[in-house]
Design a protein around this motif. Structure first.
Motif, PDB file in Angstrom:
ATOM      1  N   PHE A  82       0.817  -1.218   0.000  1.00 11.36           N
ATOM      2  CA  PHE A  82       0.000   0.000   0.000  1.00 11.36           C
ATOM      3  C   PHE A  82       0.851   1.268   0.000  1.00 11.36           C
ATOM      4  O   PHE A  82       0.733   2.067  -0.920  1.00 11.36           O
ATOM      5  CB  PHE A  82      -1.018   0.038   1.150  1.00 11.36           C
ATOM      6  N   ASN A  83       1.711   1.475   1.001  1.00 14.61           N
ATOM      7  CA  ASN A  83       2.494   2.724   1.072  1.00 14.61           C
ATOM      8  C   ASN A  83       3.210   2.987  -0.253  1.00 14.61           C
ATOM      9  O   ASN A  83       3.270   4.112  -0.717  1.00 14.61           O
ATOM     10  CB  ASN A  83       3.555   2.663   2.176  1.00 14.61           C
ATOM     11  N   THR A  84       3.763   1.929  -0.820  1.00 12.13           N
ATOM     12  CA  THR A  84       4.463   2.072  -2.098  1.00 12.13           C
ATOM     13  C   THR A  84       3.691   1.393  -3.229  1.00 12.13           C
ATOM     14  O   THR A  84       3.538   1.971  -4.301  1.00 12.13           O
ATOM     15  CB  THR A  84       5.889   1.491  -2.005  1.00 12.13           C
TER      16      THR A  84
ATOM     17  N   SER B 200       0.762   3.606  -4.266  1.00 17.83           N
ATOM     18  CA  SER B 200       0.980   5.046  -4.271  1.00 17.83           C
ATOM     19  C   SER B 200       1.528   5.494  -5.627  1.00 17.83           C
ATOM     20  O   SER B 200       2.569   4.999  -6.066  1.00 17.83           O
ATOM     21  CB  SER B 200       1.967   5.393  -3.151  1.00 17.83           C
TER      22      SER B 200
ATOM     23  N   ALA C  97      -0.202  10.090  -4.999  1.00 18.78           N
ATOM     24  CA  ALA C  97      -1.634   9.808  -4.814  1.00 18.78           C
ATOM     25  C   ALA C  97      -1.760   8.420  -4.220  1.00 18.78           C
ATOM     26  O   ALA C  97      -1.228   7.468  -4.780  1.00 18.78           O
ATOM     27  CB  ALA C  97      -2.372   9.880  -6.148  1.00 18.78           C
ATOM     28  N   PHE C  98      -2.400   8.328  -3.067  1.00 17.07           N
ATOM     29  CA  PHE C  98      -2.490   7.004  -2.435  1.00 17.07           C
ATOM     30  C   PHE C  98      -3.759   6.865  -1.605  1.00 17.07           C
ATOM     31  O   PHE C  98      -4.215   7.811  -0.978  1.00 17.07           O
ATOM     32  CB  PHE C  98      -1.256   6.713  -1.584  1.00 17.07           C
ATOM     33  N   PRO C  99      -4.337   5.664  -1.640  1.00 17.42           N
ATOM     34  CA  PRO C  99      -5.580   5.420  -0.903  1.00 17.42           C
ATOM     35  C   PRO C  99      -5.304   4.928   0.508  1.00 17.42           C
ATOM     36  O   PRO C  99      -4.241   4.396   0.797  1.00 17.42           O
ATOM     37  CB  PRO C  99      -6.238   4.310  -1.707  1.00 17.42           C
TER      38      PRO C  99
ATOM     39  N   HIS D  65       5.815   9.723   3.328  1.00 21.38           N
ATOM     40  CA  HIS D  65       4.759   8.747   3.063  1.00 21.38           C
ATOM     41  C   HIS D  65       3.692   8.795   4.151  1.00 21.38           C
ATOM     42  O   HIS D  65       2.916   7.857   4.308  1.00 21.38           O
ATOM     43  CB  HIS D  65       5.336   7.338   2.933  1.00 21.38           C
TER      44      HIS D  65
END
Lengths: 385, 189
Positions: free
Chosen positions: A169-171, A174, B40-42, B67
């Motif tokens: 998720f974090n990477t 993203s 852009a991140f969920p 992050h």
């Protein structure tokens, strides 16, 4: 030769690297948060942009088993997984490394059940740290791309399997800016895969995986360990080559404002960027903060890390996993590395953060530096909750 | 964009399946095509359709390294106004921040409901998308509003990125109607 500047998720960046590597076989089973890697690759396949054979199987145990067959036959082979998937591969991980098969595995690192949790941490890859695989951690999409390319070449040069690890998720999810090398540049650099021995070479028939009795198993394992230890040098060479190719600095670890650091954080993965922001803020107010970001976790570059940390009075090691019943993995490595440094009198503190996707903030990093500076060191694990 | 930080931070509140993640990604790609740095991140909860989710977007003139989730957004976008009752939307919302809500209510009504007295923009993204596209696509419509208000990227850049992702999947006609819906929200500030 201009490189392409785009924005991709870490997952898509890794898939792009796999396409450029022109892998022959991609044997996979879907699991969150690895799915966008294999979705992206399947799309490339459906649009005719890769000739790779995608093998869909019924479990990760089978996914890696199929990789064993493909790699032993001489195919450039990759897979991708996360969490329970990596745990289910555990039996085959040791077979791959023992057979010296250069399989590349992209890992979108995630917590382990129970309790069930789909979010990012390093428990899965740390569970595989003694399996004889080389492990490279990435901070962001760019590094997920770079380390996947480096990983394949390193695997084939050393005849050892490699994990290219990004934070789930974090990477993996993203979207971030990155530069992509040209296809021809990658192909030329990585070259063709021609194994020393393969099952399909009928002129030189060989057996993979024979029974080895007590009179030689021990020697075999010592040789295997020597090989992975020596891979530090091979990684160094390949990292240098890649640096010239891409213009991006590559090394076993990154030293961020470490030259005169009095307090340092050591960690791996996506939290490094957050730590860099904290370092810059503290430096602006006159503090001597620094960051050592470990990229190569296996083999662990003990001597190099010891040199880099020898003069730092206070060190906090931030682990995103536990080693139930003792200190966590990265902390243990750092303490072991520093043990032979005679002049070393500093204290190393263990922090655990980010389990099961718990967010870590810049202010958390600043607080760690503050605790180091105040000398509030204790010989116990502290939790950044 | 915050002049000191050189950074624009947007938080989206939506429900799984509404397309907030896609909207943030289109905005990100549009900004990248104009030479910006993005992230852009969920932030998923239990990862299921209909569950409340947040998506974050950062746009900057320099590399985005952190992050951490966006804590103090410059812009908050709400794709489903039932979330106004259950999620703490205005938490950490700066006084000069902008709130964009997909709702049939007026900005004044929303202001009273939320006790937030900063800038609120209400847009009936559901209604516009049903009328123009013929489908419930609030995430498409809201793009027009966001770029008009927050200047993440130019209208042409966003439309180009939208076409790149969806032209093949949606077909020419539906894609054109999406373009129109984006422009409609853009033209009516």
């Amino acid at each position: 030769m201009t490189d392409k500047k785009i924005a991709l998720t870490g997952a898509m960046a890794a898939a792009e690297a796999l396409r450029q590597l022109d892998i022959d076989v991609f044997s996979v089973y879907p699991i969150t948060p690895q799915t966008p890697i294999i979705e992206a690759f399947a799309k490339m396949k459906s649009e005719g942009n890769t000739a790779a054979e995608i093998i869909q199987v019924e479990s990760e145990h089978s996914a890696l088993s199929a990789c064993v067959g493909a790699s032993a036959s001489g195919a450039r082979t990759a897979t991708a997984t996360s969490s329970q998937g990596l745990a289910l591969m555990n039996e085959i991980l040791y077979i791959v490394s023992g057979l010296r098969l250069p399989i590349l595995m992209v890992v979108s690192a995630r917590a382990l059940s129970a309790p069930i949790n789909i979010h990012g941490d390093h428990s899965d890859v740390m569970g595989a740290r003694d399996s004889g695989w080389i492990q490279i951690f990435s901070e962001n999409s760019q590094e997920a791309y770079d380390n996947t390319l480096i990983g394949m070449k390193l695997a084939e040069k050393t005849s050892l399997p490699v994990m290219s690890i990004m934070d789930g998720f974090n990477t993996s999810h993203s979207v971030e800016n990155l530069e992509i090398l040209r296809d021809e540049t990658v192909r030329k650099w990585v070259g063709d895969f021609t194994p020393e021995n393969s099952l399909l070479n009928h002129k030189n028939p060989v057996t993979f995986g024979p029974l080895v009795l007590p009179n030689s198993y021990f020697e075999f394992k010592i040789d295997q360990e020597k090989t992975i230890n020596e891979a530090v040098n091979e990684y160094g060479k390949i990292a240098k080559e890649f640096e010239q190719l891409s213009g991006r600095k590559k090394d076993c670890f990154e030293q961020y404002r470490m030259a005169d650091a009095r307090e340092a954080i050591v960690l791996s993965g996506s939290a490094a960027g957050t730590a860099k922001e904290a370092v810059d803020k503290l430096r602006a107010s006159g503090k001597k903060a620094g960051l050592l970001k470990i990229n190569l976790f296996r083999p662990f570059p003990r001597r190099e890390v010891a040199r880099a940390l020898a003069k730092v009075p206070k060190i906090a090691v931030l682990d995103r996993s536990q080693s139930m019943g003792t200190f966590p993995p990265l902390y243990t490595e750092i303490v072991n590395s520093l043990f032979p440094v005679a002049s070393y009198k500093s204290r190393v503190i263990s922090y655990v953060y980010g389990l099961g996707g718990r967010d870590i903030f810049q202010t958390d990093m600043e607080k760690v530096f503050e605790e180091l500076e105040k000398g509030k060191t204790e010989n116990r694990i502290k939790y950044i909750k | 964009m915050d002049k000191v930080k050189n950074l624009l931070e947007i938080t989206f509140f939506a429900r799984g399946g509404q397309g907030a993640k896609t909207a943030a990604e289109i905005l990100a790609q549009g900004a990248v095509s104009e030479g910006k740095f993005v992230q852009a991140f969920p932030s998923f909860g239990p990862e299921r359709s209909g569950a409340p989710i947040q998506t974050f977007l950062r746009v900057s003139n320099r590399e985005v390294r952190t992050h951490e989730p966006v804590l103090n957004p410059d812009v908050v976008v709400v794709l489903d106004d039932t979330l106004l009752k259950t999620e703490n939307i205005t938490r950490n919302l700066k006084k000069d921040a902008i709130l964009i809500v997909n709702s049939v209510k007026t900005a004044e009504e929303l202001s009273r409901q939320l006790k937030f007295f900063g800038k609120i923009h209400a847009v009936d993204a559901d209604g516009i998308s049903l009328k123009i596209i013929g489908q419930l696509r609030p995430n498409t419509v809201i793009l027009g509003k966001i770029i008009r208000i927050a200047r993440v990227a130019k209208l042409e850049s966003i439309q180009k990125e939208f076409r790149k992702i969806f032209a093949k999947k949606l077909g020419k006609e539906i894609c054109a109607r999406n373009m129109e819906a984006i422009k409609k929200a853009y033209d009516n500030p």
